[in-house]
Design a protein around this motif. Structure first.
Motif, PDB file in Angstrom:
ATOM      1  N   ILE A   1       0.153  10.777   6.789  1.00  0.00           N
ATOM      2  CA  ILE A   1      -1.162  11.063   6.205  1.00  0.00           C
ATOM      3  C   ILE A   1      -2.135   9.930   6.534  1.00  0.00           C
ATOM      4  N   GLY A   2      -1.646   8.703   6.400  1.00  0.00           N
ATOM      5  CA  GLY A   2      -2.522   7.559   6.658  1.00  0.00           C
ATOM      6  C   GLY A   2      -2.883   7.425   8.121  1.00  0.00           C
ATOM      7  N   GLY A   3      -1.971   7.825   8.986  1.00  0.00           N
ATOM      8  CA  GLY A   3      -2.198   7.593  10.403  1.00  0.00           C
ATOM      9  C   GLY A   3      -2.349   8.842  11.233  1.00  0.00           C
ATOM     10  N   GLY A   4      -2.229  10.026  10.651  1.00  0.00           N
ATOM     11  CA  GLY A   4      -2.297  11.243  11.460  1.00  0.00           C
ATOM     12  C   GLY A   4      -3.642  11.933  11.425  1.00  0.00           C
TER      13      GLY A   4
ATOM     14  N   ALA B   1       0.831  -1.201   0.000  1.00  0.00           N
ATOM     15  CA  ALA B   1       0.000   0.000   0.000  1.00  0.00           C
ATOM     16  C   ALA B   1       0.867   1.254   0.000  1.00  0.00           C
ATOM     17  N   PHE B   2       1.966   1.210   0.707  1.00  0.00           N
ATOM     18  CA  PHE B   2       2.807   2.402   0.820  1.00  0.00           C
ATOM     19  C   PHE B   2       3.881   2.451  -0.246  1.00  0.00           C
ATOM     20  N   GLU B   3       3.985   1.378  -1.003  1.00  0.00           N
ATOM     21  CA  GLU B   3       5.050   1.265  -1.997  1.00  0.00           C
ATOM     22  C   GLU B   3       6.405   1.428  -1.310  1.00  0.00           C
TER      23      GLU B   3
ATOM     24  N   ALA C   1      -7.585   5.700   1.604  1.00  0.00           N
ATOM     25  CA  ALA C   1      -7.046   4.760   0.606  1.00  0.00           C
ATOM     26  C   ALA C   1      -5.843   4.004   1.182  1.00  0.00           C
ATOM     27  N   LEU C   2      -4.977   4.711   1.887  1.00  0.00           N
ATOM     28  CA  LEU C   2      -3.814   4.061   2.503  1.00  0.00           C
ATOM     29  C   LEU C   2      -4.258   3.045   3.551  1.00  0.00           C
ATOM     30  N   ILE C   3      -5.216   3.443   4.364  1.00  0.00           N
ATOM     31  CA  ILE C   3      -5.687   2.546   5.421  1.00  0.00           C
ATOM     32  C   ILE C   3      -6.339   1.305   4.814  1.00  0.00           C
ATOM     33  N   ASP C   4      -7.193   1.515   3.800  1.00  0.00           N
ATOM     34  CA  ASP C   4      -7.861   0.366   3.178  1.00  0.00           C
ATOM     35  C   ASP C   4      -6.853  -0.513   2.453  1.00  0.00           C
ATOM     36  N   GLY C   5      -5.847   0.115   1.852  1.00  0.00           N
ATOM     37  CA  GLY C   5      -4.831  -0.662   1.139  1.00  0.00           C
ATOM     38  C   GLY C   5      -3.979  -1.461   2.107  1.00  0.00           C
ATOM     39  N   ALA C   6      -3.552  -0.808   3.180  1.00  0.00           N
ATOM     40  CA  ALA C   6      -2.687  -1.488   4.145  1.00  0.00           C
ATOM     41  C   ALA C   6      -3.454  -2.549   4.917  1.00  0.00           C
ATOM     42  N   GLY C   7      -4.777  -2.408   4.971  1.00  0.00           N
ATOM     43  CA  GLY C   7      -5.586  -3.399   5.679  1.00  0.00           C
ATOM     44  C   GLY C   7      -6.201  -4.418   4.735  1.00  0.00           C
TER      45      GLY C   7
ATOM     46  N   LEU D   1       8.509   3.519   8.746  1.00  0.00           N
ATOM     47  CA  LEU D   1       9.141   3.460  10.066  1.00  0.00           C
ATOM     48  C   LEU D   1       8.369   2.606  11.055  1.00  0.00           C
ATOM     49  N   MET D   2       7.049   2.542  10.855  1.00  0.00           N
ATOM     50  CA  MET D   2       6.264   1.782  11.824  1.00  0.00           C
ATOM     51  C   MET D   2       6.638   0.315  11.864  1.00  0.00           C
ATOM     52  N   ARG D   3       7.166  -0.151  10.744  1.00  0.00           N
ATOM     53  CA  ARG D   3       7.456  -1.570  10.651  1.00  0.00           C
ATOM     54  C   ARG D   3       8.934  -1.868  10.869  1.00  0.00           C
ATOM     55  N   LYS D   4       9.702  -0.857  11.263  1.00  0.00           N
ATOM     56  CA  LYS D   4      11.128  -1.100  11.421  1.00  0.00           C
ATOM     57  C   LYS D   4      11.517  -1.150  12.889  1.00  0.00           C
TER      58      LYS D   4
ATOM     59  N   PRO E   1      -8.259   5.061  19.901  1.00  0.00           N
ATOM     60  CA  PRO E   1      -8.383   5.251  18.448  1.00  0.00           C
ATOM     61  C   PRO E   1      -7.590   4.204  17.660  1.00  0.00           C
ATOM     62  N   ILE E   2      -6.433   3.797  18.172  1.00  0.00           N
ATOM     63  CA  ILE E   2      -5.732   2.644  17.607  1.00  0.00           C
ATOM     64  C   ILE E   2      -5.856   1.541  18.643  1.00  0.00           C
ATOM     65  N   GLN E   3      -6.595   0.512  18.282  1.00  0.00           N
ATOM     66  CA  GLN E   3      -6.976  -0.499  19.275  1.00  0.00           C
ATOM     67  C   GLN E   3      -5.930  -1.593  19.470  1.00  0.00           C
ATOM     68  N   VAL E   4      -5.183  -1.867  18.422  1.00  0.00           N
ATOM     69  CA  VAL E   4      -4.248  -2.992  18.486  1.00  0.00           C
ATOM     70  C   VAL E   4      -2.913  -2.620  17.854  1.00  0.00           C
ATOM     71  N   SER E   5      -1.827  -3.243  18.315  1.00  0.00           N
ATOM     72  CA  SER E   5      -0.522  -3.099  17.672  1.00  0.00           C
ATOM     73  C   SER E   5       0.068  -4.485  17.462  1.00  0.00           C
ATOM     74  N   GLY E   6       0.572  -4.722  16.280  1.00  0.00           N
ATOM     75  CA  GLY E   6       1.100  -6.046  15.966  1.00  0.00           C
ATOM     76  C   GLY E   6       2.602  -6.143  16.175  1.00  0.00           C
ATOM     77  N   ARG E   7       3.059  -7.279  16.615  1.00  0.00           N
ATOM     78  CA  ARG E   7       4.492  -7.534  16.750  1.00  0.00           C
ATOM     79  C   ARG E   7       4.740  -8.994  16.374  1.00  0.00           C
ATOM     80  N   VAL E   8       5.976  -9.270  15.946  1.00  0.00           N
ATOM     81  CA  VAL E   8       6.344 -10.642  15.591  1.00  0.00           C
ATOM     82  C   VAL E   8       7.349 -11.175  16.603  1.00  0.00           C
TER      83      VAL E   8
HETATM   84  C1  HEM Z   1       0.788   7.933  12.248  1.00  0.00           C
HETATM   85  C2  HEM Z   1       0.688   6.871  11.669  1.00  0.00           C
HETATM   86  C3  HEM Z   1       0.238   5.543  12.128  1.00  0.00           C
HETATM   87  C4  HEM Z   1       0.156   5.040  13.343  1.00  0.00           C
HETATM   88  C5  HEM Z   1       0.461   5.727  14.547  1.00  0.00           C
HETATM   89  C6  HEM Z   1      -0.296   3.699  13.238  1.00  0.00           C
HETATM   90  C7  HEM Z   1      -0.447   2.867  14.274  1.00  0.00           C
HETATM   91  C8  HEM Z   1      -0.720   1.553  14.115  1.00  0.00           C
HETATM   92  C9  HEM Z   1      -0.795   0.639  15.176  1.00  0.00           C
HETATM   93  C10 HEM Z   1      -0.637   0.951  16.606  1.00  0.00           C
HETATM   94  C11 HEM Z   1      -1.054  -0.564  14.653  1.00  0.00           C
HETATM   95  C12 HEM Z   1      -1.172  -1.837  15.378  1.00  0.00           C
HETATM   96  C13 HEM Z   1      -0.266  -2.852  14.900  1.00  0.00           C
HETATM   97  C14 HEM Z   1       1.171  -2.606  14.553  1.00  0.00           C
HETATM   98  O1  HEM Z   1       1.886  -1.785  15.142  1.00  0.00           O
HETATM   99  O2  HEM Z   1       1.602  -3.360  13.681  1.00  0.00           O
HETATM  100  C15 HEM Z   1      -1.170  -0.410  13.286  1.00  0.00           C
HETATM  101  C16 HEM Z   1      -1.436  -1.433  12.471  1.00  0.00           C
HETATM  102  C17 HEM Z   1      -1.829  -1.237  11.222  1.00  0.00           C
HETATM  103  N1  HEM Z   1      -1.693  -0.080  10.546  1.00  0.00           N
HETATM  104 FE1  HEM Z   1      -0.769   1.566  11.198  1.00  0.00          FE
HETATM  105  N2  HEM Z   1      -0.498   3.403  11.964  1.00  0.00           N
HETATM  106  C18 HEM Z   1      -0.213   4.508  11.266  1.00  0.00           C
HETATM  107  C19 HEM Z   1      -0.328   4.631   9.976  1.00  0.00           C
HETATM  108  C20 HEM Z   1      -0.941   3.695   9.242  1.00  0.00           C
HETATM  109  C21 HEM Z   1      -1.354   3.911   7.968  1.00  0.00           C
HETATM  110  C22 HEM Z   1      -1.129   5.154   7.239  1.00  0.00           C
HETATM  111  C23 HEM Z   1      -1.934   2.796   7.559  1.00  0.00           C
HETATM  112  C24 HEM Z   1      -2.543   2.480   6.300  1.00  0.00           C
HETATM  113  C25 HEM Z   1      -2.320   2.871   5.311  1.00  0.00           C
HETATM  114  C26 HEM Z   1      -1.864   1.871   8.558  1.00  0.00           C
HETATM  115  C27 HEM Z   1      -2.362   0.625   8.423  1.00  0.00           C
HETATM  116  C28 HEM Z   1      -2.251  -0.286   9.374  1.00  0.00           C
HETATM  117  C29 HEM Z   1      -2.726  -1.628   9.255  1.00  0.00           C
HETATM  118  C30 HEM Z   1      -3.399  -2.257   8.118  1.00  0.00           C
HETATM  119  C31 HEM Z   1      -2.445  -2.242  10.437  1.00  0.00           C
HETATM  120  C32 HEM Z   1      -2.736  -3.657  10.826  1.00  0.00           C
HETATM  121  C33 HEM Z   1      -1.485  -4.449  10.668  1.00  0.00           C
HETATM  122  C34 HEM Z   1      -1.507  -5.803  11.298  1.00  0.00           C
HETATM  123  O3  HEM Z   1      -2.565  -6.455  11.330  1.00  0.00           O
HETATM  124  O4  HEM Z   1      -0.443  -6.205  11.764  1.00  0.00           O
HETATM  125  N3  HEM Z   1      -1.253   2.434   9.580  1.00  0.00           N
HETATM  126  N4  HEM Z   1      -0.953   0.877  12.966  1.00  0.00           N
END
Ligand code: HEM
Ligand code: HEM
Ligand code: FES
Lengths: 392, 107
Positions: A229-232, A71-73, A161-167, A77-80, A276-283
């Motif tokens: 943009i996707g998460g702010g 989705a992000f091409e 779009a980013l959220i739907d793509g990443a999800g 940083l969130m995944r690093k 507002p963000i209910q879950v965070s994933g880790r491996v």
């Molecule tokens: C400020 C930016 C963002 C914050 C703070 C944020 C935060 C989070 C958090 C806390 C999670 C929970 C799981 C994890 O850490 O893996 C998460 C997962 C996720 N986020 Fe982000 N997110 C951001 C941006 C985005 C954006 C922009 C997208 C979509 C385009 C996105 C899509 C997702 C998706 C699909 C998951 C579920 C991943 C999984 O099931 O492991 N996030 N995000």
């Protein structure tokens, strides 16, 4: 040790529409549970969710099984983890310094808020999601990121779009097509903006990253802007709507805060009540023993901060919105190395400005019908609508 | 081995053994001293590891640099001259016996 028990009953639909009763049951009966419908192990106790997020050496944020990279091409940083993560995070951090919050972003927020409140229709029912919370979050983010030319509509559309793509765990075509189009538009905008912030540097996230002494690669700058943009947008939007709902359905608490001015309590309680963000994933990077079970190496765990925030060990009657409850740490901003960069920004703007301003300007505001408000979301959660009469 | 004493707002004292090179925040977390939330894990970003350094120790620990002072303004309990983010205090041998006071609240 044995593996965690596994479950075939809990569906994604149930977690999306009404997760809290499920989490309550799991906290009591199965705080570490493999949920087959989502292919992940979910942790629902506060001590466990915090322990995992504070332990990046054993629980990595780099979950390769999400559609996020596509989705992000890029990898964001969130995944690093570790050094790579810190380098990118620190590249953006100066924008969020306390000094910039105070001198730039808080005043900018005040102005946008008042402009957007001015234009609300007075004598009809207004839905504060599209009329206020969405555009307000988008505009403020545009200013902070350094994208003043992007419209509120574009930003909200890109974000969704980013959220739907990443999800898009089903890897359907439509969301990827939509996000590809959004990516093209964002790339074009950024390409145009980069020379401008080089010529006239400021404290915006784009400028700070582009003009750093040792800038991170352009591709990472672009993807970090996209993640913002996707998460702010959705978190501040959903937080504001959730808190307004809590106060509008608890007039006694609203009255008390009108008197005392302690709106920060409403902010903290609102984000605790419905994170507002209910879950965070880790491996899991190795076999880890917790609460008498083994989480096997490679397992993807979802730490459910929404549930941690309702843990009966920390909160009495957690299902109640109560701004005066006994203080205890909630986990709505995460913890550890990925702790939210926007925490203080959200606290200062929503808690100290938006809430007092809105209730001072509209002291008789009424929710039209609380039962008509629809709540949705497993990953991101908030009300989908908030119909009110501003003048009561 | 160095020792640190934490004193809560209502006067309860906990003394723990610590290792030179660790931050005061880390020591408190490892020993489960209540009253240090440390949400950002020591990145100087959250202001939930706020402590007041005991007057007798303040000279040796030193005042917070400017960026830390800015962040301390976001602390839940009032920042004072002796305020520090405990994740930014690294233990050296001459801090053996350090006393810090915990604020009423970190959140
Ligand atoms: C400020 C930016 C963002 C914050 C703070 C944020 C935060 C989070 C958090 C806390 C999670 C929970 C799981 C994890 O850490 O893996 C998460 C997962 C996720 N986020 Fe982000 N997110 C951001 C941006 C985005 C954006 C922009 C997208 C979509 C385009 C996105 C899509 C997702 C998706 C699909 C998951 C579920 C991943 C999984 O099931 O492991 N996030 N995000
Ligand atoms: C009420 C509003 C907000 C809530 C509840 C919230 C929540 C969170 C959470 C839970 C995480 C941790 C993700 C994880 O553990 O994987 C996070 C990370 C992040 N947030 Fe926020 N957030 C909010 C507002 C904002 C705003 C307004 C911005 C930016 C403008 C922002 C920027 C970020 C960034 C960049 C990260 C990623 C940090 C990293 O991975 O190092 N957040 N947020
Ligand atoms: S632990 Fe967050 S500032 Fe010290």
């Amino acid at each position: 040790m044995p593996l965690a028990p596994s479950d075939d009953q809990i569906t994604i639909d149930a977690l999306t529409w009404d997760p809290y009763p499920i989490y309550r049951r799991l906290r009591a009966e199965a705080p570490i549970l493999r949920v087959n419908s989502i292919g992940r192990t979910i942790l629902t106790k506060a001590a466990d969710t915090r322990a995992v997020k504070d332990d990046p050496a054993r629980f990595s944020s780099n979950d390769p099984t999400t559609p996020m990279a596509r989705a992000f091409e890029a990898h964001t940083l969130m995944r690093k983890d570790g050094e790579a993560h810190m380098a990118e995070r620190m590249a953006m951090a100066p924008t969020f310094s306390p000094k910039n919050l105070k001198t730039l972003w808080v005043p900018a927020y005040e102005k946008v808020l008042n402009d957007y409140l001015d234009r609300l229709p007075r004598d009809e029912v207004v839905d504060l999601f599209p009329a206020l919370a969405g555009p307000l979050a988008a505009r403020v983010l545009a200013l902070i990121l350094g994208l003043p030319g992007a419209s509120d509509e574009d930003l909200q559309r890109w974000s969704q779009a980013l959220i739907d793509g990443a999800g898009n765990f089903g890897y359907a075509d439509e969301p990827f097509e939509r996000v590809a189009k959004a990516n093209k538009e964002m790339n074009a905008l950024l390409e145009a903006r980069v020379p401008q912030v080089k010529a006239a540097p400021d404290q915006t996230a784009l400028s700070v990253m582009v003009n750093a002494d040792r800038p991170i690669p352009m591709s990472q700058i672009v993807s970090n802007i996209k993640i913002a943009i996707g998460g702010g947008i959705n978190e501040p939007r959903d937080a504001l709507l959730t808190i307004l709902f809590g106060l509008l359905t608890n007039p006694d608490q609203r009255e008390a805060l009108m008197e005392s001015g302690e709106w920060n309590l409403a902010f903290e309680e609102g984000v605790r009540w419905v994170a507002p963000i209910q879950v965070s994933g880790r491996v899991a990077l190795e076999d880890v023993e917790m609460r008498g079970v083994t989480i096997p190496k490679g397992d993807v765990v979802m730490t459910v901060q929404a549930s941690a925030n309702h843990d009966e060990e920390l909160f009495d009657h957690p299902e109640r919105f109560d701004v005066f409850r006994k203080k205890a740490s909630h986990q709505s901003f995460g913890s550890g190395p990925h702790h939210c960069l926007g925490t203080h920004l959200a606290r200062q703007t929503i808690g100290r400005i938006a809430l007092p301003t809105i209730f001072e300007r509209f002291p008789n505001m009424e929710l039209v019908d609380p039962s008509k408000v629809v709540w949705k979301g497993f990953g991101f959660r908030g009300p989908l609508n908030l119909p009110v009469r501003l003048n009561g | 081995m160095t020792r640190i004493t934490f004193i809560t707002a209502d006067g309860a004292e906990t003394t723990v053994d610590a290792t030179v090179g660790d931050s005061v925040m880390r020591v408190a977390r490892d020993a489960n001293v209540p009253g240090i939330a440390a949400e950002c894990g020591g990145a100087k970003m959250c202001a939930t590891c706020h402590v007041y350094v005991d007057e007798a120790w303040f000279d040796r620990v030193g005042a917070a640099p400017e960026d830390e002072q800015d962040m301390l303004e976001f602390a839940a309990s009032e920042a004072r001259e002796t305020s520090r983010l405990s994740c930014q205090i690294t233990l050296s041998p001459d801090l053996d016996g350090l006393v810090v006071h915990l604020p009423e609240s970190q959140i």
